[in-house]
Design a protein around this motif. Structure first.
Motif, short mmCIF file in Angstrom:
data_model
loop_
_atom_site.label_atom_id
_atom_site.label_comp_id
_atom_site.label_asym_id
_atom_site.label_seq_id
_atom_site.Cartn_x
_atom_site.Cartn_y
_atom_site.Cartn_z
N LEU A 1 14.81 -5.65 -12.19
CA LEU A 1 13.88 -4.72 -12.85
C LEU A 1 12.49 -4.79 -12.22
CD1 LEU A 1 14.96 -5.22 -16.57
CD2 LEU A 1 15.18 -3.13 -15.21
N ALA A 2 12.04 -6.00 -11.89
CA ALA A 2 10.76 -6.12 -11.20
C ALA A 2 10.81 -5.45 -9.83
CB ALA A 2 10.38 -7.59 -11.06
N ALA A 3 11.92 -5.64 -9.11
CA ALA A 3 12.07 -5.01 -7.79
C ALA A 3 12.10 -3.50 -7.91
CB ALA A 3 13.36 -5.51 -7.12
N LEU A 4 12.77 -3.00 -8.95
CA LEU A 4 12.82 -1.56 -9.17
C LEU A 4 11.43 -1.01 -9.48
CD1 LEU A 4 15.22 0.39 -9.09
CD2 LEU A 4 15.34 0.23 -11.58
N GLY A 5 10.65 -1.80 -10.23
CA GLY A 5 9.27 -1.40 -10.49
C GLY A 5 8.45 -1.33 -9.20
N GLY A 6 8.63 -2.32 -8.33
CA GLY A 6 7.94 -2.29 -7.04
C GLY A 6 8.36 -1.10 -6.21
N LEU A 7 9.63 -0.72 -6.28
CA LEU A 7 10.12 0.43 -5.54
C LEU A 7 9.40 1.71 -5.96
CD1 LEU A 7 12.38 1.77 -3.69
CD2 LEU A 7 13.64 2.10 -5.82
N TRP A 8 9.30 1.95 -7.26
CA TRP A 8 8.64 3.17 -7.74
C TRP A 8 7.18 3.22 -7.27
CZ3 TRP A 8 9.81 7.49 -10.76
CH2 TRP A 8 11.13 7.58 -11.18
N VAL B 1 1.51 2.88 -3.39
CA VAL B 1 0.66 1.87 -4.03
C VAL B 1 1.37 0.53 -4.01
CG1 VAL B 1 -0.56 1.19 -6.13
CG2 VAL B 1 -0.37 3.62 -5.54
N VAL B 2 0.81 -0.44 -3.32
CA VAL B 2 1.38 -1.79 -3.29
C VAL B 2 1.15 -2.45 -4.64
CG1 VAL B 2 1.24 -4.07 -2.22
CG2 VAL B 2 1.03 -2.02 -0.81
N ASN B 3 2.20 -3.02 -5.22
CA ASN B 3 2.09 -3.60 -6.56
C ASN B 3 2.37 -5.10 -6.52
OD1 ASN B 3 1.89 -4.04 -9.26
ND2 ASN B 3 3.42 -2.55 -9.88
N CYS C 1 4.06 11.36 -1.43
CA CYS C 1 2.75 10.73 -1.63
C CYS C 1 2.68 9.36 -0.97
CB CYS C 1 2.45 10.60 -3.12
SG CYS C 1 2.31 12.17 -4.00
N GLY C 2 3.82 8.71 -0.77
CA GLY C 2 3.85 7.43 -0.09
C GLY C 2 4.07 7.54 1.40
N GLU C 3 4.45 8.72 1.88
CA GLU C 3 4.67 8.93 3.31
C GLU C 3 3.51 9.69 3.97
OE1 GLU C 3 7.01 7.67 5.07
OE2 GLU C 3 8.44 6.96 3.58
N ARG C 4 3.24 10.89 3.47
CA ARG C 4 2.17 11.73 4.03
C ARG C 4 1.39 12.39 2.88
NH1 ARG C 4 3.67 9.25 7.70
NH2 ARG C 4 4.36 9.91 9.78
N PRO C 5 0.49 11.64 2.23
CA PRO C 5 -0.20 12.20 1.07
C PRO C 5 -1.07 13.41 1.39
CG PRO C 5 -1.15 10.10 1.73
CD PRO C 5 0.11 10.26 2.50
N VAL C 6 -1.69 13.43 2.58
CA VAL C 6 -2.54 14.57 2.94
C VAL C 6 -1.68 15.82 3.12
CG1 VAL C 6 -4.16 15.46 4.65
CG2 VAL C 6 -4.24 13.05 4.00
N ALA C 7 -0.53 15.66 3.78
CA ALA C 7 0.37 16.80 3.94
C ALA C 7 0.91 17.26 2.59
CB ALA C 7 1.53 16.42 4.86
N ALA C 8 1.20 16.32 1.70
CA ALA C 8 1.67 16.69 0.36
C ALA C 8 0.61 17.46 -0.40
CB ALA C 8 2.07 15.43 -0.40
N ASP D 1 2.04 3.34 2.57
CA ASP D 1 2.03 2.30 1.55
C ASP D 1 0.82 1.40 1.70
OD1 ASP D 1 2.89 0.83 -0.59
OD2 ASP D 1 4.36 -0.34 0.52
N GLY D 2 0.01 1.34 0.66
CA GLY D 2 -1.17 0.48 0.67
C GLY D 2 -2.40 1.08 1.31
N LEU D 3 -2.28 2.27 1.87
CA LEU D 3 -3.44 2.90 2.53
C LEU D 3 -4.29 3.64 1.50
CD1 LEU D 3 -1.76 4.37 5.76
CD2 LEU D 3 -2.92 2.16 5.45
N PRO D 4 -5.62 3.58 1.62
CA PRO D 4 -6.49 4.31 0.67
C PRO D 4 -6.33 5.82 0.84
CG PRO D 4 -7.78 3.39 2.49
CD PRO D 4 -6.39 2.84 2.64
N TYR D 5 -6.44 6.51 -0.25
CA TYR D 5 -6.32 7.98 -0.23
C TYR D 5 -7.42 8.57 -1.08
CZ TYR D 5 -4.83 12.62 -1.63
OH TYR D 5 -4.81 13.97 -1.91
N ARG D 6 -8.05 9.63 -0.54
CA ARG D 6 -9.03 10.40 -1.27
C ARG D 6 -8.74 11.87 -1.11
NH1 ARG D 6 -9.44 7.21 -4.09
NH2 ARG D 6 -11.10 5.77 -4.68
N ARG D 7 -8.80 12.59 -2.20
CA ARG D 7 -8.49 14.01 -2.20
C ARG D 7 -9.39 14.76 -1.20
NH1 ARG D 7 -8.36 16.15 -7.98
NH2 ARG D 7 -6.34 15.10 -7.93
#
Length: 422
Positions: free
Chosen positions: A67-74, A80-82, A242-249, A412-418
């Motif tokens: 369950l913890a691993a599944l939470g990390g997956l989402w 977002v690194v959790n 959003c975890g692969e190409r947030p700007v393109a999304a 994953d883990g990279l900062p994002y700003r709109r």
């Protein structure tokens, strides 16, 4: 470009074929593993390595990690690194016990545990997504906060209850288990006959069909449900983008902030469910320090699973199995497991040599296989100090072997700003 230049150009490099695990290959691998375990059982006489009790305990120990691993997956599929999974699990253990005691129903504790973890996820999302705090720093802060908050709440709430105290809650009404009727006795008889492979298969079936908690069944169903939502729905496609190409999304109209928030809150809820399982099902009581680092182990299981639901479930089961072995027969079972490890390393070396044509990797695997087999042949049991470390050592070994084929989400883990540029 002239014809001469075209003919003189170097040939294009061959495309690397990606290794895909089919259902047929997965079943074949499980059968091969069962055969190795059966060989080890026959050679060593450690009948507990495939007993129904060990398999049942392994499944139960794997649930909170899964369950913890599944939470990390989402969370990480949304970028977002959790690292705060441990703190969210701690909140889940306390809230789960509190809900079960106050409302007099263990399922109310399950809901309360999920809410407690989700609140930790909401705080993590607020810090990382809205305020741009470094994901690692935010996760570490939540781990510290979860421990401190639950210590304070235990002293405030449980200390005055009958059977409770500053570091523990009163006993909790357990969640009932279910069994497939009519097969428990026959499977036990076949298992006790100790027939090669047949008895091992009977032990496996008895472990997963008898006295299984309803909470365990719900947790198992969350794995295919997560796969369906993330890989078979438009919502999941947007979340993973959003975890692969947030700007393109964002350029395609996806509200990246919204999907990151949803993913991290769900991540916290799943980790909270893992914590609630520990206090309600595994122990029947809340105790301080109950998670024992399972949030971090769940994170390792997620990485081992290459950020995929099926892979992380396998990693959680691996850790749960090794943990169950050291809890039941201790040094005898772990000693038998050394023979299985030697066979696995030898098989991995043959695969590297025959299919991957990597002679160096095959040689290293062969050397380690010989070394492990030598330790197995020269000893009769394993020291108690080593058996308690076995689950953690297994996790480290598996991660080191699987690290070459891992691919985390690109953002994953990279900062994002709109509105930021690509």
């Amino acid at each position: 470009m002239t014809v001469t230049e075209i003919s003189a150009a170097p040939p294009a490099p061959p495309q690397v074929r990606r290794f895909r695990v089919s259902w047929q290959l997965l079943l074949l691998g499980l059968l091969a593993l069962l055969v190795m375990l059966s060989i080890a059982r026959v050679v060593t006489g450690a009948n507990d390595i495939t007993s129904g009790g060990t398999i049942g305990a392994a499944v139960g120990l794997a649930v909170p990690i899964g369950l913890a691993a599944l939470g990390g997956l989402w969370s990480e599929r949304a970028g977002v690194v959790n690292i705060g999974l441990e703190g969210m699990m701690i909140l889940g253990t306390w809230c789960g016990a509190w809900g079960a005691i106050v409302f007099g129903n263990p399922w109310a504790g399950v809901v309360a545990g999920a809410i407690g973890g989700a609140l930790g996820g909401l705080l993590h999302a607020l810090l990382t997504v809205t305020f741009g705090v470094d994901h690692i720093i935010s996760g570490v802060a939540i781990n510290i906060l979860g421990l401190g908050v639950t210590q304070y709440l235990s002293k405030l709430v449980f200390n005055g209850m009958k059977g409770g105290g500053e570091t523990q809650s009163p006993r909790i009404t357990p969640i009932s288990g279910v069994s497939v009727p009519g097969i428990g006795g026959p499977l036990r008889d076949v298992e006790n006959a100790h027939v090669f492979l047949v008895s091992d298969l009977a032990g496996l079936l008895r472990g997963v069909t008898q006295n299984v908690s309803l909470f365990t069944i719900v947790a198992i169903l969350l794995v295919p449900l997560s796969f369906y939502v993330l890989w078979r729905t438009a919502f999941g496609l947007r979340l993973r983008s959003c975890g692969e190409r947030p700007v393109a999304a964002e350029s395609l109209g996806v509200n990246v902030y919204y999907y990151k928030y949803v993913a991290v809150v769900i991540s916290g809820a799943l980790a909270g469910l893992g914590g609630a399982f520990l206090s309600i099902v595994a122990a029947g009581i809340y105790r301080e320090g109950q998670t024992g680092g399972r949030g971090f182990i769940g994170l390792a299981a997620m990485i081992f699973g290459n950020w995929r639901p099926g892979g992380l479930a396998g990693g959680a089961l691996l850790f749960g199995y090794t943990d169950a072995l050291q809890l039941r027969q201790g040094g005898i079972s772990v000693h038998a497991l050394l023979l299985v490890v030697a066979m696995l390393l030898a098989a991995f070396g043959v695969y590297q040599l025959v299919r991957q044509h990597r002679s160096r990797a095959a040689l290293i695997s062969g050397v380690f296989a010989v070394a492990v087999f030598a330790v197995f042949a020269m000893t009769d049991t394993v020291a108690e100090q080593f058996t308690s470390f076995t689950p953690h050592l297994t996790t480290l070994l598996v991660l080191s072997l699987a690290s070459q084929r891992l691919r985390m989400p690109a953002a994953d883990g990279l900062p994002y700003r709109r509105g930021q540029a690509k």
